[in-house]
Design an enzyme around this catalytic site. Sequence first.
Site, PDB file in Angstrom:
ATOM      1  N   TYR A   6      39.905  42.207  49.358  1.00 15.35           N
ATOM      2  CA  TYR A   6      40.643  41.267  49.998  1.00 15.35           C
ATOM      3  C   TYR A   6      40.549  40.036  49.786  1.00 15.35           C
ATOM      4  O   TYR A   6      40.299  38.926  50.315  1.00 15.35           O
ATOM      5  CB  TYR A   6      40.262  41.336  51.634  1.00 15.35           C
ATOM      6  CG  TYR A   6      40.303  42.468  52.516  1.00 15.35           C
ATOM      7  CD1 TYR A   6      41.569  43.373  52.561  1.00 15.35           C
ATOM      8  CD2 TYR A   6      39.179  43.413  52.848  1.00 15.35           C
ATOM      9  CE1 TYR A   6      41.660  44.515  53.155  1.00 15.35           C
ATOM     10  CE2 TYR A   6      39.042  44.493  53.453  1.00 15.35           C
ATOM     11  CZ  TYR A   6      40.394  45.149  53.740  1.00 15.35           C
ATOM     12  OH  TYR A   6      40.376  46.149  54.392  1.00 15.35           O
ATOM     13  N   TYR A 132      44.305  48.504  63.263  1.00 14.01           N
ATOM     14  CA  TYR A 132      43.960  48.786  61.967  1.00 14.01           C
ATOM     15  C   TYR A 132      43.167  50.198  61.772  1.00 14.01           C
ATOM     16  O   TYR A 132      42.457  50.458  62.410  1.00 14.01           O
ATOM     17  CB  TYR A 132      42.832  47.658  61.692  1.00 14.01           C
ATOM     18  CG  TYR A 132      42.358  47.827  60.116  1.00 14.01           C
ATOM     19  CD1 TYR A 132      42.861  47.337  59.046  1.00 14.01           C
ATOM     20  CD2 TYR A 132      41.092  48.738  60.092  1.00 14.01           C
ATOM     21  CE1 TYR A 132      42.722  47.695  57.778  1.00 14.01           C
ATOM     22  CE2 TYR A 132      41.016  48.694  58.499  1.00 14.01           C
ATOM     23  CZ  TYR A 132      41.499  48.408  57.500  1.00 14.01           C
ATOM     24  OH  TYR A 132      40.900  48.763  56.256  1.00 14.01           O
ATOM     25  N   ASP A 219      40.757  56.938  66.911  1.00 10.22           N
ATOM     26  CA  ASP A 219      40.209  56.242  65.632  1.00 10.22           C
ATOM     27  C   ASP A 219      38.865  55.622  66.122  1.00 10.22           C
ATOM     28  O   ASP A 219      38.778  54.383  66.501  1.00 10.22           O
ATOM     29  CB  ASP A 219      40.999  55.311  65.006  1.00 10.22           C
ATOM     30  CG  ASP A 219      40.397  54.763  63.668  1.00 10.22           C
ATOM     31  OD1 ASP A 219      39.022  55.215  63.606  1.00 10.22           O
ATOM     32  OD2 ASP A 219      40.900  54.371  63.032  1.00 10.22           O
ATOM     33  N   LYS A 246      31.926  55.352  59.220  1.00 11.47           N
ATOM     34  CA  LYS A 246      31.030  54.048  59.014  1.00 11.47           C
ATOM     35  C   LYS A 246      29.640  54.619  59.563  1.00 11.47           C
ATOM     36  O   LYS A 246      28.831  54.973  58.718  1.00 11.47           O
ATOM     37  CB  LYS A 246      31.241  52.955  60.072  1.00 11.47           C
ATOM     38  CG  LYS A 246      32.871  52.247  59.278  1.00 11.47           C
ATOM     39  CD  LYS A 246      32.962  50.859  60.193  1.00 11.47           C
ATOM     40  CE  LYS A 246      34.517  50.437  59.817  1.00 11.47           C
ATOM     41  NZ  LYS A 246      34.183  49.510  58.578  1.00 11.47           N
TER      42      LYS A 246
END
Length: 397
Positions: A6, A132, A219, A246
Amino acid sequence: MIWYPYQQMKTLRPPYKIVDADGVYLYTQDQKLIDSVSSWWCTIHGYKNPELTAAIQEQAGRFCHVMLGGLTHEPVQRLAKKLEEFLPGDLDYCFFSDSGSVAVEVALKMALQYNTNLGRRRPTVLALEHAYHGDTFRAMEVGDDEDYHFAFEQKRDVVHIPTELSALEDVFERCHDQLNCLIVEPLLQGAGGMRMYDISFLKRARQLCDQYDVLLIFDEVATGFGRTGNRFVADLVLPDILVLGKALTGGCIGHAVTVANRKVYQAFYSDDDRMALMHGPTFMGNALACAVALKGIEIFERENYMEKIRHIEEISRREMGGFSDPCIQEVRIMGGCTCVEVIDSSVLDGFQQFAYERGVFSRPFLKYMYSMVPYIIQEEELVKIFDTMKAWFHRPC
Ligand SMILES: Cc1ncc(COP(=O)(O)O)c(C=O)c1O
């Protein structure tokens, strides 16, 4: 050279070089920093946890990895069994992969092929504005092997709606026979700006998905393992497919899992090979990742992390709840996440270095300054993060 994420490489500020990490602290050569980001929200146990390190070392002494194509092993079997009892309802069928993005791809494939296997043409995915779900893009599309991808040939599209009941009801009314799934980051949309919304939206979504046999996908790559103040949002409203990543491995090794319920699994269970799920990441079920995930879940339960998160939320509300400034649009707090949304992204220019000099690592993005701390953080460390945030707005110009 390293191509950083990014980042416009031409204007990249040199990243802080970490030489050690321990507990909630990151160390550079000349600074000790509280990590307010938990390495993109995954190091919930902090760094260098001796039990997690030992779990990895012990497994590495046996083997680090074997593929799941034609092979299996004890750590992956134990982790699947553990998740079966740890997760709510009949979310019992675990498909492992190496990152959250891939696990989301797997969930979307499941939803599409679920319908194909039932003989239905349902090409549309319903998703949320500001969603996202990862960064993957077109790998399967550029492949050209019909043997792997035959189940996904139909044209696909996505419809986005805001988190409003009227929009939800309206889209189901108009398009329900086109929808294969609704995918959401439940309660907390992370990378879209730490946006928080009410559980009533998810409850109504569950009803509508039941009514029209549309699969509901949560999600929980970011929200799972306590971030919203719930163990999983799936404990409150049960999805058909749950995606975790994660924190699953305590931030030690990239790994993720897509967990389906019995109804979804049954639609693939057949004598017909063409009904099988055609997916298989090389590192799925990696033995080191499974060993460390098992230990992480053990610590999460044993050390009563939900109580720790409640305490983090309490302190966050006390310290940041009423905080305001002409440059601030809104302060939002949920569980282990605090977000200060400013009116313009330029307000945050220079904040990262300001925080660094005060012993805090922060990574604001766009208009969002936030904390997503490791759950082992102590009160004074958390207060220091918030004091640093507040000091930014109080500094002399
Ligand atoms: C909700 C959500 N889904 C998926 C992903 C992608 O996970 P990964 O970066 O492991 O591919 C992220 C990453 O931030 C996320 O926040």
